[in-house]
Design a protein around this motif. Structure first.
Motif, short mmCIF file in Angstrom:
data_model
loop_
_atom_site.label_atom_id
_atom_site.label_comp_id
_atom_site.label_asym_id
_atom_site.label_seq_id
_atom_site.Cartn_x
_atom_site.Cartn_y
_atom_site.Cartn_z
N MET A 39 0.84 -1.19 0.00
CA MET A 39 0.00 0.00 0.00
C MET A 39 0.88 1.25 0.00
N TRP A 40 0.58 2.19 -0.87
CA TRP A 40 1.27 3.49 -0.96
C TRP A 40 0.74 4.36 0.16
N ILE A 41 1.65 4.92 0.99
CA ILE A 41 1.23 5.68 2.17
C ILE A 41 1.95 7.02 2.25
N ASP A 42 1.64 7.75 3.31
CA ASP A 42 2.26 9.04 3.63
C ASP A 42 1.84 10.10 2.62
N GLU A 43 2.77 10.79 1.98
CA GLU A 43 2.43 11.82 1.01
C GLU A 43 2.80 11.36 -0.39
N ALA A 44 2.28 12.05 -1.39
CA ALA A 44 2.44 11.59 -2.76
C ALA A 44 2.91 12.73 -3.64
N LEU A 45 4.17 12.68 -4.07
CA LEU A 45 4.68 13.59 -5.10
C LEU A 45 4.37 15.05 -4.78
N THR A 46 4.77 15.48 -3.59
CA THR A 46 4.58 16.86 -3.17
C THR A 46 5.91 17.63 -3.24
N PRO A 47 5.88 18.96 -3.09
CA PRO A 47 7.14 19.71 -3.06
C PRO A 47 8.02 19.37 -1.86
N ASP A 48 7.47 18.72 -0.84
CA ASP A 48 8.29 18.30 0.29
C ASP A 48 8.98 16.97 0.04
N SER A 49 8.42 16.15 -0.84
CA SER A 49 8.98 14.82 -1.08
C SER A 49 9.62 14.71 -2.46
N SER A 50 9.61 15.79 -3.23
CA SER A 50 10.06 15.75 -4.62
C SER A 50 10.77 17.04 -4.99
N ARG A 51 11.56 16.96 -6.05
CA ARG A 51 12.11 18.17 -6.66
C ARG A 51 11.41 18.38 -8.00
N PHE A 52 10.69 19.49 -8.11
CA PHE A 52 10.07 19.88 -9.36
C PHE A 52 10.86 21.04 -9.96
N TRP A 53 11.30 20.89 -11.20
CA TRP A 53 12.03 21.95 -11.88
C TRP A 53 11.20 22.51 -13.03
N ASP A 54 11.45 23.78 -13.34
CA ASP A 54 10.77 24.41 -14.46
C ASP A 54 11.44 23.98 -15.76
N LEU A 55 10.69 23.34 -16.64
CA LEU A 55 11.25 22.85 -17.90
C LEU A 55 11.82 23.98 -18.75
N ALA A 56 11.18 25.14 -18.69
CA ALA A 56 11.58 26.26 -19.55
C ALA A 56 12.96 26.81 -19.19
N THR A 57 13.37 26.66 -17.94
CA THR A 57 14.66 27.23 -17.50
C THR A 57 15.70 26.16 -17.20
N TYR A 58 15.37 24.89 -17.45
CA TYR A 58 16.29 23.81 -17.13
C TYR A 58 17.58 23.91 -17.95
N SER A 59 18.70 23.81 -17.25
CA SER A 59 20.01 23.84 -17.90
C SER A 59 20.99 23.05 -17.06
N PRO A 60 21.44 21.88 -17.52
CA PRO A 60 22.36 21.07 -16.72
C PRO A 60 23.69 21.77 -16.49
N GLY A 61 24.37 21.36 -15.42
CA GLY A 61 25.65 21.95 -15.08
C GLY A 61 25.58 22.94 -13.95
N ARG A 62 24.40 23.10 -13.39
CA ARG A 62 24.21 24.05 -12.28
C ARG A 62 22.96 23.63 -11.49
N PRO A 63 22.77 24.21 -10.28
CA PRO A 63 21.51 23.97 -9.57
C PRO A 63 20.34 24.58 -10.35
N GLN A 64 19.15 24.01 -10.16
CA GLN A 64 17.97 24.48 -10.87
C GLN A 64 17.02 25.19 -9.92
N GLU A 65 16.25 26.11 -10.46
CA GLU A 65 15.19 26.73 -9.68
C GLU A 65 14.09 25.70 -9.48
N SER A 66 13.65 25.54 -8.24
CA SER A 66 12.70 24.47 -7.95
C SER A 66 11.49 24.98 -7.18
N PHE A 67 10.42 24.21 -7.24
CA PHE A 67 9.17 24.56 -6.56
C PHE A 67 9.11 23.81 -5.24
#
Length: 297
Positions: free
Chosen positions: A222-250
């Motif tokens: 059974m899947w429990i606790d929280e599901a794919l939230t900003p506390d349990s995940s890193r969401f990045w903006d696709l429009a500004t994504y650029s590897p080689g550095r940290p990303q702006e995240s939600f």
């Protein structure tokens, strides 16, 4: 902002509190059901900050509700209802529970974080820099920070009540809970990650990584606790994504970045956040909800 943060939740009469975490409080409702209450507390560097983030608990609860509903046919989850109007009468006496609470089925918690990484960031990036691997899994040489991995990988971690979770190998996990259960957890976690990542790309977001928690109920996963939230995940903006550095995240990276500018040694007590940082963080959480669900909270 129009409403204050709910940092401390009131002890609910007639319902014993089983646990108070950094963000969530867990109450026993009856022999079969628990109540999860997501406060507006926020932690950074393993410290709970004195400043809350208004509506954060609502975002965590309602995003979990969204994903549990969306993927209910992939794996059973513990949600009974997040509709305040369907709560037992004694709980409905506490209006602050509205929107930030979920009635769930009890389960025996599996003591591992089921982490899936599609990109190289956070503790995974640090470990890769040191060893070229994550949790014993060798990765290609020459990857840069935030690089997309050749394929998503399952990298479990031990659950820590305090301090950082520790990345471990699947072999270690299998030795603790069994080979078959480990295989099942890996398969389900990777499937959930891929389905969520596909959805998020359509929202202009990248799912860098996420962690799932599971339990057993009557011998079934059974899947429990929280599901794919900003506390349990890193969401990045696709429009500004650029590897080689940290990303702006939600997520709360915005808070961590602010705290790094202070002369604070990262031991309690943590400093309070300025109103501008609190507001900007709240807006990030609400924006994540809007982009993922297509609705405003």
């Amino acid at each position: 902002m129009n409403q204050p943060a709910v940092v401390l939740t009131t002890e609910l009469r007639a319902f014993p509190r089983l646990k108070q975490g950094k963000v969530r409080d867990v109450y026993q409702v009856d022999a079969d059901r628990l109540l999860l209450v997501a406060s507006d507390r926020i932690s950074a560097f393993d410290c709970v900050l004195p400043s809350g983030i208004p509506r954060k608990g609502e975002v965590l609860t309602q995003l979990s509700r969204f994903w549990f509903d969306k993927f209910r046919d992939v794996v059973p989850n513990h949600m009974v209802t997040a509709d305040f109007e369907q709560f037992p009468p004694l709980l409905k006496q506490h209006e602050y529970l509205r929107g930030r609470s979920m009635l769930v089925r009890a389960a025996d918690v599996i003591p591992f974080e089921c982490v899936v990484r599609g990109y190289l960031a956070g503790s995974g990036w640090k470990e890769y820099q040191q060893s070229g691997s994550i949790g014993g899994r060798r990765l290609p040489a020459g990857l840069v920070e935030s690089a997309r991995l050749p394929e998503p990988i399952f990298t479990p971690a031990t659950k820590a009540a305090t301090g950082h979770d520790v990345n471990v190998s699947e072999a270690y996990m299998a030795n603790q809970i069994g080979v078959e259960l480990t295989k099942q957890l890996s398969s389900v976690s990777l499937r959930l990650y891929q389905l969520a990542a596909d959805h998020l790309l359509g929202c202009g977001l990248i799912l860098c990584d996420t962690k799932f928690e599971f339990g057993l109920r009557d011998g079934h996963l059974m899947w429990i606790d929280e599901a794919l939230t900003p506390d349990s995940s890193r969401f990045w903006d696709l429009a500004t994504y650029s590897p080689g550095r940290p990303q702006e995240s939600f997520d709360k990276q915005f808070v961590r970045d602010y705290l790094e500018t202070l002369a604070w040694d990262k031991t309690p007590p943590a400093p309070a956040l300025p109103p501008a940082i609190v507001q900007a963080t709240s807006e990030r959480y609400l924006e994540a909800y809007r982009r993922i669900t297509g609705q405003s909270l």
